[in-house]
Design a protein around this motif. Structure first.
Motif, PDB file in Angstrom:
ATOM      1  N   ARG A   1     -17.446  63.626  34.926  1.00  0.00           N
ATOM      2  CA  ARG A   1     -16.447  62.613  34.588  1.00  0.00           C
ATOM      3  C   ARG A   1     -15.447  63.306  33.670  1.00  0.00           C
ATOM      4  N   LEU A   2     -14.336  63.731  34.271  1.00  0.00           N
ATOM      5  CA  LEU A   2     -13.437  64.654  33.602  1.00  0.00           C
ATOM      6  C   LEU A   2     -12.272  63.949  32.932  1.00  0.00           C
ATOM      7  N   GLN A   3     -11.982  64.382  31.726  1.00  0.00           N
ATOM      8  CA  GLN A   3     -10.712  64.098  31.090  1.00  0.00           C
ATOM      9  C   GLN A   3      -9.693  65.096  31.654  1.00  0.00           C
ATOM     10  N   PRO A   4      -8.400  64.958  31.326  1.00  0.00           N
ATOM     11  CA  PRO A   4      -7.425  65.912  31.879  1.00  0.00           C
ATOM     12  C   PRO A   4      -7.874  67.354  31.689  1.00  0.00           C
ATOM     13  N   SER A   5      -7.992  68.060  32.804  1.00  0.00           N
ATOM     14  CA  SER A   5      -8.531  69.419  32.821  1.00  0.00           C
ATOM     15  C   SER A   5      -7.638  70.303  33.683  1.00  0.00           C
ATOM     16  N   VAL A   6      -7.891  71.605  33.611  1.00  0.00           N
ATOM     17  CA  VAL A   6      -7.112  72.589  34.366  1.00  0.00           C
ATOM     18  C   VAL A   6      -8.077  73.582  35.009  1.00  0.00           C
ATOM     19  N   VAL A   7      -7.856  73.875  36.295  1.00  0.00           N
ATOM     20  CA  VAL A   7      -8.653  74.882  36.997  1.00  0.00           C
ATOM     21  C   VAL A   7      -7.708  75.852  37.691  1.00  0.00           C
ATOM     22  N   ASP A   8      -7.865  77.128  37.380  1.00  0.00           N
ATOM     23  CA  ASP A   8      -7.124  78.195  38.047  1.00  0.00           C
ATOM     24  C   ASP A   8      -8.024  78.743  39.148  1.00  0.00           C
ATOM     25  N   GLY A   9      -7.567  78.672  40.383  1.00  0.00           N
ATOM     26  CA  GLY A   9      -8.386  79.103  41.504  1.00  0.00           C
ATOM     27  C   GLY A   9      -8.903  80.516  41.359  1.00  0.00           C
ATOM     28  N   ARG A  10      -8.148  81.376  40.697  1.00  0.00           N
ATOM     29  CA  ARG A  10      -8.583  82.767  40.515  1.00  0.00           C
ATOM     30  C   ARG A  10      -9.861  82.836  39.680  1.00  0.00           C
TER      31      ARG A  10
ATOM     32  N   LYS B   1     -12.785  69.465  30.586  1.00  0.00           N
ATOM     33  CA  LYS B   1     -13.184  68.592  29.491  1.00  0.00           C
ATOM     34  C   LYS B   1     -13.747  67.301  30.067  1.00  0.00           C
ATOM     35  N   GLY B   2     -14.866  66.832  29.486  1.00  0.00           N
ATOM     36  CA  GLY B   2     -15.439  65.579  29.939  1.00  0.00           C
ATOM     37  C   GLY B   2     -16.933  65.543  29.759  1.00  0.00           C
ATOM     38  N   ASP B   3     -17.585  64.658  30.521  1.00  0.00           N
ATOM     39  CA  ASP B   3     -19.039  64.510  30.508  1.00  0.00           C
ATOM     40  C   ASP B   3     -19.578  65.049  31.827  1.00  0.00           C
ATOM     41  N   ILE B   4     -20.601  65.899  31.737  1.00  0.00           N
ATOM     42  CA  ILE B   4     -21.118  66.566  32.934  1.00  0.00           C
ATOM     43  C   ILE B   4     -22.639  66.485  32.945  1.00  0.00           C
ATOM     44  N   ASN B   5     -23.193  66.105  34.104  1.00  0.00           N
ATOM     45  CA  ASN B   5     -24.634  66.147  34.338  1.00  0.00           C
ATOM     46  C   ASN B   5     -24.903  67.183  35.427  1.00  0.00           C
ATOM     47  N   VAL B   6     -25.887  68.032  35.198  1.00  0.00           N
ATOM     48  CA  VAL B   6     -26.215  69.077  36.172  1.00  0.00           C
ATOM     49  C   VAL B   6     -27.721  69.070  36.412  1.00  0.00           C
ATOM     50  N   GLU B   7     -28.095  69.110  37.685  1.00  0.00           N
ATOM     51  CA  GLU B   7     -29.508  69.181  38.062  1.00  0.00           C
ATOM     52  C   GLU B   7     -29.695  70.323  39.043  1.00  0.00           C
ATOM     53  N   GLY B   8     -30.529  71.301  38.674  1.00  0.00           N
ATOM     54  CA  GLY B   8     -30.816  72.403  39.586  1.00  0.00           C
ATOM     55  C   GLY B   8     -30.547  73.787  39.047  1.00  0.00           C
ATOM     56  N   LEU B   9     -29.986  73.896  37.842  1.00  0.00           N
ATOM     57  CA  LEU B   9     -29.773  75.226  37.280  1.00  0.00           C
ATOM     58  C   LEU B   9     -31.113  75.916  37.021  1.00  0.00           C
ATOM     59  N   PRO B  10     -31.118  77.245  36.962  1.00  0.00           N
ATOM     60  CA  PRO B  10     -29.967  78.137  36.865  1.00  0.00           C
ATOM     61  C   PRO B  10     -29.335  78.530  38.200  1.00  0.00           C
TER      62      PRO B  10
ATOM     63  N   ASN C   1     -18.683  64.925  25.889  1.00  0.00           N
ATOM     64  CA  ASN C   1     -17.542  65.538  25.192  1.00  0.00           C
ATOM     65  C   ASN C   1     -17.542  67.058  25.348  1.00  0.00           C
ATOM     66  N   LEU C   2     -17.890  67.494  26.542  1.00  0.00           N
ATOM     67  CA  LEU C   2     -17.952  68.927  26.808  1.00  0.00           C
ATOM     68  C   LEU C   2     -16.532  69.482  26.966  1.00  0.00           C
ATOM     69  N   ASP C   3     -16.313  70.641  26.405  1.00  0.00           N
ATOM     70  CA  ASP C   3     -15.021  71.327  26.497  1.00  0.00           C
ATOM     71  C   ASP C   3     -15.307  72.789  26.825  1.00  0.00           C
ATOM     72  N   ILE C   4     -14.974  73.191  28.058  1.00  0.00           N
ATOM     73  CA  ILE C   4     -15.260  74.551  28.524  1.00  0.00           C
ATOM     74  C   ILE C   4     -13.944  75.240  28.847  1.00  0.00           C
ATOM     75  N   GLN C   5     -13.711  76.399  28.243  1.00  0.00           N
ATOM     76  CA  GLN C   5     -12.572  77.235  28.572  1.00  0.00           C
ATOM     77  C   GLN C   5     -13.098  78.486  29.266  1.00  0.00           C
TER      78      GLN C   5
ATOM     79  N   ILE D   1     -17.176  77.237  24.710  1.00  0.00           N
ATOM     80  CA  ILE D   1     -17.781  75.934  24.984  1.00  0.00           C
ATOM     81  C   ILE D   1     -18.019  75.168  23.698  1.00  0.00           C
ATOM     82  N   SER D   2     -17.845  73.839  23.769  1.00  0.00           N
ATOM     83  CA  SER D   2     -18.213  72.949  22.675  1.00  0.00           C
ATOM     84  C   SER D   2     -18.620  71.622  23.283  1.00  0.00           C
ATOM     85  N   GLY D   3     -19.363  70.817  22.517  1.00  0.00           N
ATOM     86  CA  GLY D   3     -19.811  69.519  23.012  1.00  0.00           C
ATOM     87  C   GLY D   3     -21.268  69.272  22.699  1.00  0.00           C
TER      88      GLY D   3
END
Length: 750
Positions: A355-364, A336-345, A324-328, A309-311
């Motif tokens: 609000r995502l920039q070009p990203s990739v998600v593997d269903g697995r 990659k993008g800007d993310i707001n989260v309410e309710g964690l953990p 500018n979050l970048d999560i692998q 993670i970076s950002g």
């Protein structure tokens, strides 16, 4: 005068010697144990007065102008219990003079086995807090009364070292969490084996700054291990800041900047809701097992995942914003993008805005978050490339973005609500697909394959057998039941493999507009339509083997999609029938197909002909057998032995079904249509043909006809009969019985 000068010098020398002896005596006295003991008591008394809390000093070892060693230093809280304890404090003196004792500069202060206990007692909170203790330090550094003009005590420490320290935070008014011993309990912490070095120390009010190097410790109840903390740290009453940070907890690693903001230090006991975090992270690696040490939710312990993670992040754990979050994550996922989260953990109850920039998600990689019944659909999508905006919960969100999947591309602005049972999952919004393999997604390509479309949909369910949805869409292309249709528009409801509404097509092989119901369910296949067909190429659509094209206005209601299963009626008006470049109009054509008591009844009414067929037959079987019969009769009439032998070498032997057909045909004006298919053949108008066809081990074909000759040839009415018998097993046609009939031209006068 010389005597006076001599006396004066002697006096000065005596005074100097006295001062020197006094200083030497003082220095020697400082090495005497009894003096050091009294000095320790005096120092403890001064510190007690300055700090406002009782201080005990066990032993003092002073090495003048170079070193001070304190042992057994204890600070007690308001209840007389131990707040702070130093086993041994070794101070390297850099600046101190007996002539100006208001200055004390320490080069390095090494604290061995320091112990700090911050305890809140049940039903009787203690007034001693870390903030108040630091305020006491402030009182030590300067006079509390600002009206005094006395010079403040100049106390500085250039560096400090901690060796085998311990910090205990115990809130007796707060019960231990159920996960105590597995995860951090912020109200009951025991940090042991604390080691660190720090320099660039300065104090300003209640603020402490230090450049910390290699801080390490372990929380003994949970086993949480801080392997390294290196940072420019600033601690104050309202914030705790770590700049140029290198943080290693368990196997996780974070850097470069973190700041905690709070109302008071004990907010850390309610970290998720009470401590604001501001972070700037360079690429950092985080393990879910390590997060589980700080988040007690059971599912966190089961993740066994790693995140790079970076950002930038800002907010509370329960409500934070990133830029500018970048999560692998996992095998191939990268968001990659800007993310707001309410309710964690608690992830499953967290509201997420991305609000995502070009990203990739593997269903697995996200399988654990998907209901078991929904996993087959996600698995078929494969690796998904996406960008756009997503708003909602993990199972109820609005997706406004583009998706490139293993099954094709989708652009959507859709609200998706996933349920444990996919039959009750819902969706609503705008969808655009390009070559999307819908059949593969649904797990059944027998009826539908890929689709390219754009339209608005709303529905429930992802199983074609039970799904219900409304659609107002333009379908540029869809493979359906063996043919690729193009340029279709729909506005209607799909429910359990059926469609009710309006549909139009501008396909090269099919141009029409219709409204009604189409049911593609295998158990109920049916059509109930009112349609205007401008052009339909039946061979291209897979309905005939011959090149037949029709145009008509139709009222159709029948069951079945295959010729053998068609039951119902079709009323065609103003039709045009084309074959091999020739066209004939047919004003009226009614076709009725019925079945009952093992008998099929087919009725045709038009200005061309009337036809009645009855029997226990299936149309495709009759067409096949009659075609075979005609071909073999042609061989019989040509009597070509080589052709006959070649034919029977190719012919496949198979059992023949038993059936029979009764025929009643009235040819009103047959020739315009007949000439489409057999231009060389012409029949008289008003010809009536009656007959039967029986198939089995022996095929029997009987035919009787009456006709009236045309006026130009002045022929009279005639009757003709023909009987033919053919074995159903392969033999040489030359040995078949010849058909018998009178000459059809008998009685005509040319």
């Amino acid at each position: 005068m010389p005597r006076f000068l001599s006396v004066t010098l002697k006096v000065l020398f005596a005074l100097l010697l006295l001062v020197l002896l006094a200083v030497v005596g003082a220095l020697v006295a400082l090495r005497v144990p009894s003096v050091q003991t009294n000095l320790a008591k005096r120092a403890a008394s001064i510190l007690t007065d300055k700090l406002g809390q009782q201080v005990i000093v066990g032993r003092v070892d002073v090495r003048p102008f170079s070193r001070v060693l304190l042992e057994g230093v204890r600070v007690l809280d308001r209840r007389g219990n131990e707040l702070f304890n130093i086993g041994r404090a070794d101070a390297d003196i850099r600046l101190f003079t007996v002539f100006d004792p208001s200055h004390l500069h320490v080069g390095k202060l090494t604290l061995e086995e320091p112990r700090f206990n911050l305890i809140t007692y049940k039903d009787q909170p203690d007034s001693t807090t870390l903030t108040q203790f630091i305020s006491s330090i402030k009182r030590l550094l300067g006079p509390p009364d600002t009206t005094k003009v006395s010079k403040p005590f100049d106390f500085k420490i250039e560096a400090i070292g901690l060796r085998n320290g311990r910090f205990v935070l115990e809130r007796q008014d707060v019960p231990r969490i159920p996960e105590y011993g597995r995860t951090m309990d912020y109200a009951h912490m025991q940090l042991d084996s604390i080691y660190a070095d720090a320099d660039q120390l300065w104090f300003k009010g209640d603020t402490i700054h230090a450049n910390i190097r290699g801080l390490r410790t372990v929380d003994t109840p949970s086993g949480t291990r801080l392997r390294e903390l290196t940072s420019n740290m600033t601690y104050a009453g309202k914030f705790w800041e770590f700049d140029k940070l290198m943080l290693r907890v368990q196997n996780s690693q974070l850097h470069d900047y973190i700041r905690f903001e709070y109302d008071h230090f004990l907010n850390f006991t309610d970290f998720n809701d009470s401590v604001k975090v501001i972070a700037r992270l360079q690429p950092s690696r985080v393990y879910s097992d390590d997060i589980a040490k700080f988040a007690p939710q059971p599912f966190m312990r089961d993740l066994k995942e790693t995140v790079l993670i970076s950002g930038q992040a800002k907010g509370y754990v329960r409500n934070f914003t990133t830029k500018n979050l970048d999560i692998q994550y996992g095998r191939n996922s990268r968001v990659k993008g800007d993310i707001n989260v309410e309710g964690l953990p608690n992830f499953k109850e967290s509201f997420i805005e991305m609000r995502l920039q070009p990203s990739v998600v593997d269903g697995r990689d996200i399988r654990r978050y998907i209901p078991a019944s929904g996993w087959p659909y996600m698995q078929r999508l494969g690796i998904v490339k996406l960008k756009g905006q997503f708003l909602g919960f993990y199972n109820d969100f609005v997706a406004n973005g583009s998706f490139q999947t293993a099954l094709g591309s989708v652009v959507s602005d859709v609200n998706l609500k996933f349920k444990n049972d996919p039959r009750f999952s819902s969706y609503e919004g705008q969808v655009r697909t390009t070559g999307f393999q819908l059949g593969k997604l649904l797990g059944d390509e027998s009826m539908v394959r890929d689709i390219t479309m754009n339209g608005k949909v709303a529905g429930v369910g992802f199983d074609a057998r039970t799904a219900r949805l409304t659609a107002n869409a333009t379908v540029q292309s869809i493979w359906l039941n063996g043919y690729r249709y193009r340029n279709i528009t729909t506005n209607g409801k799909f429910s359990r493999e059926s469609f009710t509404g309006q549909v139009a097509a501008n396909d090269p092989s099919l141009q029409f507009d219709a409204d009604g119901t189409i049911d593609l369910n295998k158990a109920r296949q049916a059509f109930d339509l009112r349609a205007r067909v401008r052009r339909a190429d039946l061979r291209a659509l897979g309905l005939t083997k011959q090149s037949v094209t029709i145009a008509t206005t139709a009222d159709v209601k029948f069951q079945g999609l295959k010729l053998d299963n068609l039951l119902g009626y079709a009323r065609l008006r103003n039709s045009r029938l084309s074959y091999a470049g020739r066209t004939v109009p047919v004003d009226t054509l009614d076709i009725i197909s019925r079945y009952g008591n093992g008998q099929r009844l087919l009725t045709v009414r038009s200005e061309v002909l009337n036809l009645d067929l009855a029997g226990n037959f299936t149309p495709t079987t009759v067409i096949r057998d009659v075609t075979t019969l005609v071909a073999e009769y042609k061989l019989n009439f040509r009597s070509n032995d080589a052709d006959i032998a070649a034919y029977y070498r190719r012919k496949r032997q198979r059992p023949l079904p038993d059936y029979q057909i009764a025929l009643n045909l009235y040819l009103k004006r047959p020739n315009p249509v007949l000439r489409l298919f057999m231009p060389q053949l012409s029949l008289s108008d008003s010809t009536r043909i009656d007959g039967s066809f029986r198939n089995g081990q022996t095929s029997i074909f009987q035919l009787g006809a009456t006709w009236t000759s045309s006026a130009t040839t002045a022929c009279s009415s005639r009757t003709a009969t023909s009987n033919s018998t053919r074995p159903s097993y392969p033999t040489n046609p030359r040995y078949w019985p010849r058909p018998t009939s009178p000459p059809l031209g008998s009685g005509c006068r040319g």
